[in-house]
Design a protein around this motif. Structure first.
Motif, PDB file in Angstrom:
ATOM      1  N   TYR A 182       0.838  -1.189   0.000  1.00 53.22           N
ATOM      2  CA  TYR A 182       0.000   0.000   0.000  1.00 53.22           C
ATOM      3  C   TYR A 182       0.876   1.242   0.000  1.00 53.22           C
ATOM      4  O   TYR A 182       1.733   1.409   0.872  1.00 53.22           O
ATOM      5  N   GLY A 183       0.652   2.107  -0.980  1.00 54.30           N
ATOM      6  CA  GLY A 183       1.434   3.319  -1.115  1.00 54.30           C
ATOM      7  C   GLY A 183       0.979   4.409  -0.165  1.00 54.30           C
ATOM      8  O   GLY A 183      -0.024   4.275   0.554  1.00 54.30           O
ATOM      9  N   GLY A 184       1.701   5.529  -0.188  1.00 53.35           N
ATOM     10  CA  GLY A 184       1.434   6.609   0.746  1.00 53.35           C
ATOM     11  C   GLY A 184       0.039   7.184   0.655  1.00 53.35           C
ATOM     12  O   GLY A 184      -0.564   7.549   1.675  1.00 53.35           O
ATOM     13  N   SER A 185      -0.522   7.280  -0.557  1.00 48.26           N
ATOM     14  CA  SER A 185      -1.877   7.824  -0.707  1.00 48.26           C
ATOM     15  C   SER A 185      -2.931   6.885  -0.124  1.00 48.26           C
ATOM     16  O   SER A 185      -4.020   7.322   0.260  1.00 48.26           O
ATOM     17  N   SER A 186      -2.600   5.598  -0.048  1.00 54.36           N
ATOM     18  CA  SER A 186      -3.547   4.610   0.484  1.00 54.36           C
ATOM     19  C   SER A 186      -3.588   4.608   2.006  1.00 54.36           C
ATOM     20  O   SER A 186      -4.545   4.108   2.601  1.00 54.36           O
ATOM     21  N   VAL A 209       1.229 -14.173  -5.511  1.00 54.61           N
ATOM     22  CA  VAL A 209       1.082 -12.928  -6.253  1.00 54.61           C
ATOM     23  C   VAL A 209       1.502 -11.783  -5.345  1.00 54.61           C
ATOM     24  O   VAL A 209       1.411 -11.864  -4.122  1.00 54.61           O
ATOM     25  N   CYS A 210       1.971 -10.707  -5.972  1.00 57.35           N
ATOM     26  CA  CYS A 210       2.288  -9.471  -5.258  1.00 57.35           C
ATOM     27  C   CYS A 210       1.320  -8.407  -5.754  1.00 57.35           C
ATOM     28  O   CYS A 210       1.347  -8.036  -6.934  1.00 57.35           O
ATOM     29  N   GLU A 211       0.465  -7.925  -4.875  1.00 53.24           N
ATOM     30  CA  GLU A 211      -0.519  -6.909  -5.234  1.00 53.24           C
ATOM     31  C   GLU A 211       0.019  -5.526  -4.860  1.00 53.24           C
ATOM     32  O   GLU A 211       0.414  -5.294  -3.715  1.00 53.24           O
ATOM     33  N   ILE A 212       0.027  -4.620  -5.822  1.00 52.40           N
ATOM     34  CA  ILE A 212       0.504  -3.257  -5.611  1.00 52.40           C
ATOM     35  C   ILE A 212      -0.714  -2.333  -5.613  1.00 52.40           C
ATOM     36  O   ILE A 212      -1.346  -2.123  -6.651  1.00 52.40           O
ATOM     37  N   TYR A 213      -1.063  -1.800  -4.441  1.00 54.88           N
ATOM     38  CA  TYR A 213      -2.225  -0.925  -4.325  1.00 54.88           C
ATOM     39  C   TYR A 213      -1.800   0.536  -4.400  1.00 54.88           C
ATOM     40  O   TYR A 213      -0.866   0.959  -3.729  1.00 54.88           O
ATOM     41  N   THR A 214      -2.534   1.293  -5.215  1.00 57.18           N
ATOM     42  CA  THR A 214      -2.211   2.695  -5.430  1.00 57.18           C
ATOM     43  C   THR A 214      -3.514   3.488  -5.455  1.00 57.18           C
ATOM     44  O   THR A 214      -4.553   3.016  -4.986  1.00 57.18           O
ATOM     45  N   ASP A 215      -3.475   4.710  -6.010  1.00 59.28           N
ATOM     46  CA  ASP A 215      -4.686   5.536  -6.048  1.00 59.28           C
ATOM     47  C   ASP A 215      -5.333   5.561  -7.427  1.00 59.28           C
ATOM     48  O   ASP A 215      -6.241   6.364  -7.672  1.00 59.28           O
ATOM     49  N   VAL A 216      -4.878   4.718  -8.345  1.00 58.10           N
ATOM     50  CA  VAL A 216      -5.514   4.582  -9.652  1.00 58.10           C
ATOM     51  C   VAL A 216      -5.863   3.114  -9.881  1.00 58.10           C
ATOM     52  O   VAL A 216      -5.302   2.218  -9.250  1.00 58.10           O
ATOM     53  N   ASP A 217      -6.809   2.884 -10.812  1.00 59.19           N
ATOM     54  CA  ASP A 217      -7.363   1.541 -11.017  1.00 59.19           C
ATOM     55  C   ASP A 217      -6.520   0.691 -11.952  1.00 59.19           C
ATOM     56  O   ASP A 217      -7.029   0.061 -12.880  1.00 59.19           O
ATOM     57  N   ARG A 264      12.737 -11.012 -13.113  1.00 59.45           N
ATOM     58  CA  ARG A 264      13.841 -11.936 -12.848  1.00 59.45           C
ATOM     59  C   ARG A 264      13.354 -13.208 -12.158  1.00 59.45           C
ATOM     60  O   ARG A 264      13.819 -14.305 -12.434  1.00 59.45           O
ATOM     61  N   PHE A 265      12.376 -13.049 -11.260  1.00 56.36           N
ATOM     62  CA  PHE A 265      11.914 -14.199 -10.472  1.00 56.36           C
ATOM     63  C   PHE A 265      10.513 -14.657 -10.865  1.00 56.36           C
ATOM     64  O   PHE A 265       9.910 -15.475 -10.181  1.00 56.36           O
ATOM     65  N   LYS A 266      10.002 -14.081 -11.986  1.00 52.20           N
ATOM     66  CA  LYS A 266       8.694 -14.479 -12.526  1.00 52.20           C
ATOM     67  C   LYS A 266       7.582 -14.347 -11.474  1.00 52.20           C
ATOM     68  O   LYS A 266       6.717 -15.223 -11.347  1.00 52.20           O
ATOM     69  N   MET A 267       7.613 -13.258 -10.728  1.00 54.56           N
ATOM     70  CA  MET A 267       6.585 -13.000  -9.723  1.00 54.56           C
ATOM     71  C   MET A 267       5.425 -12.234 -10.367  1.00 54.56           C
ATOM     72  O   MET A 267       5.606 -11.123 -10.861  1.00 54.56           O
ATOM     73  N   PRO A 268       4.215 -12.797 -10.382  1.00 48.96           N
ATOM     74  CA  PRO A 268       3.063 -12.068 -10.929  1.00 48.96           C
ATOM     75  C   PRO A 268       2.748 -10.827 -10.091  1.00 48.96           C
ATOM     76  O   PRO A 268       2.812 -10.860  -8.860  1.00 48.96           O
ATOM     77  N   LEU A 269       2.424  -9.743 -10.769  1.00 48.30           N
ATOM     78  CA  LEU A 269       2.032  -8.507 -10.108  1.00 48.30           C
ATOM     79  C   LEU A 269       0.574  -8.195 -10.431  1.00 48.30           C
ATOM     80  O   LEU A 269       0.092  -8.482 -11.531  1.00 48.30           O
ATOM     81  N   HIS A 270      -0.102  -7.610  -9.467  1.00 50.03           N
ATOM     82  CA  HIS A 270      -1.481  -7.171  -9.682  1.00 50.03           C
ATOM     83  C   HIS A 270      -1.586  -5.739  -9.190  1.00 50.03           C
ATOM     84  O   HIS A 270      -1.523  -5.484  -7.992  1.00 50.03           O
ATOM     85  N   VAL A 271      -1.675  -4.803 -10.120  1.00 46.00           N
ATOM     86  CA  VAL A 271      -1.732  -3.379  -9.792  1.00 46.00           C
ATOM     87  C   VAL A 271      -3.195  -2.955  -9.748  1.00 46.00           C
ATOM     88  O   VAL A 271      -3.919  -3.098 -10.732  1.00 46.00           O
ATOM     89  N   ARG A 272      -3.611  -2.417  -8.592  1.00 43.17           N
ATOM     90  CA  ARG A 272      -5.017  -2.052  -8.451  1.00 43.17           C
ATOM     91  C   ARG A 272      -5.173  -0.911  -7.466  1.00 43.17           C
ATOM     92  O   ARG A 272      -4.225  -0.539  -6.777  1.00 43.17           O
ATOM     93  N   SER A 273      -6.373  -0.360  -7.393  1.00 40.62           N
ATOM     94  CA  SER A 273      -6.636   0.763  -6.507  1.00 40.62           C
ATOM     95  C   SER A 273      -7.066   0.276  -5.131  1.00 40.62           C
ATOM     96  O   SER A 273      -7.840  -0.675  -5.002  1.00 40.62           O
TER      97      SER A 273
END
Length: 254
Positions: free
Chosen positions: A8-12, A168-176, A221-230
């Motif tokens: 979770y980023g700073g805006s979250s 999975v690595c989920e990256i939460y931000t302020d955009v969808d 490099r390590f084939k880690m799936p990412l999921h970018v979401r709000s």
């Protein structure tokens, strides 16, 4: 049962209400039958405020002391998030980067991760707790606090996911998700439902601020799936996947 790392980023986590909302989302993910480790950034503009305070005292502050100062922001957000999870009826342990086993070189302000030994994080997960890790930071071989530079929390999250063997690595931000252009500037920008690492690397190298370049390189490099979401909605976001991975095979996609 899946193991999910959420960042979770700073805006979250910008204020108390935001932290409570994030805590609710984490608990929902856990109650769905998943193990959850979380990486957090500093709240809102905390890092910039700390830099301004430092420069008001010393126009050329020592790099070591700046890194010591910079780690304070994530310590605040990680502990408050653990408290919010506790207040909501669940349990969490918070860890600094060094406590979570992030070992780096000694390049203050732009350190590189050398190894991640997340034994304490694993123990927390094995107890059924949420493990919360301060992003953007680690420890050098000499025991000094170090920071990874801008976007370092994204890299922390991917490195932790790799070390834990997460699904999975989920990256939460302020955009969808990731868009063809910044949707806050270009109203006609389209969300990219799924992409490969090379495509996202090219976007990052051209100035896209959704994902840090080092984060995507580490994931590739390590084939880690990412999921970018709000963190402000439950829309599907953008998946960044290795070749041949079925998006439907990943947890928490819908």
């Amino acid at each position: 049962m899946a193991l999910i790392v959420q960042k979770y980023g700073g805006s979250s986590v910008a204020d108390a209400d935001s932290i409570k909302r994030v805590a609710k989302r984490i608990i929902e993910t856990k109650n769905a039958g998943n193990d959850v480790a979380v990486v957090v950034s500093a709240m809102g503009d905390t890092t910039d405020d700390l830099i301004d305070q430092a420069l008001s005292i010393d126009s050329n502050p020592p790099a070591r002391e700046m890194d010591m100062l910079m780690t304070a922001g994530e310590r605040i957000s990680m502990s408050l998030l653990a408290m919010a999870i506790h207040a909501a009826g669940s349990h969490a342990y918070s860890f600094t980067g060094s406590q979570a086993g992030f070992m780096t070189d000694a390049q203050f302000g732009a350190a590189h991760i050398r190894a991640v030994n997340p034994d304490r994080v694993r123990r927390a997960l094995n107890k059924g707790s949420v493990a919360i890790v301060a992003g953007f930071q680690g420890q050098s071989e000499r025991g000094d606090a170090t920071t990874l530079g801008r976007g370092g929390s994204d890299t922390s999250a991917v490195a932790l996911a790799v070390a834990l063997g997460a699904d999975v690595c989920e990256i939460y931000t302020d955009v969808d998700g990731i868009f063809t252009a910044d949707p806050r500037i270009v109203p006609t920008a389209r969300r990219i439902p799924a992409a490969g690492y090379d495509e996202i690397l090219e976007m990052s190298s051209c100035g896209s601020k959704v994902l840090a370049l080092r984060c995507v390189e580490y994931a590739q490099r390590f084939k880690m799936p990412l999921h970018v979401r709000s963190s402000f909605s439950h829309r599907p976001g953008t998946l960044v996947l290795p070749d041949g991975v079925d998006p439907k095979s990943l947890p928490n996609v819908n």
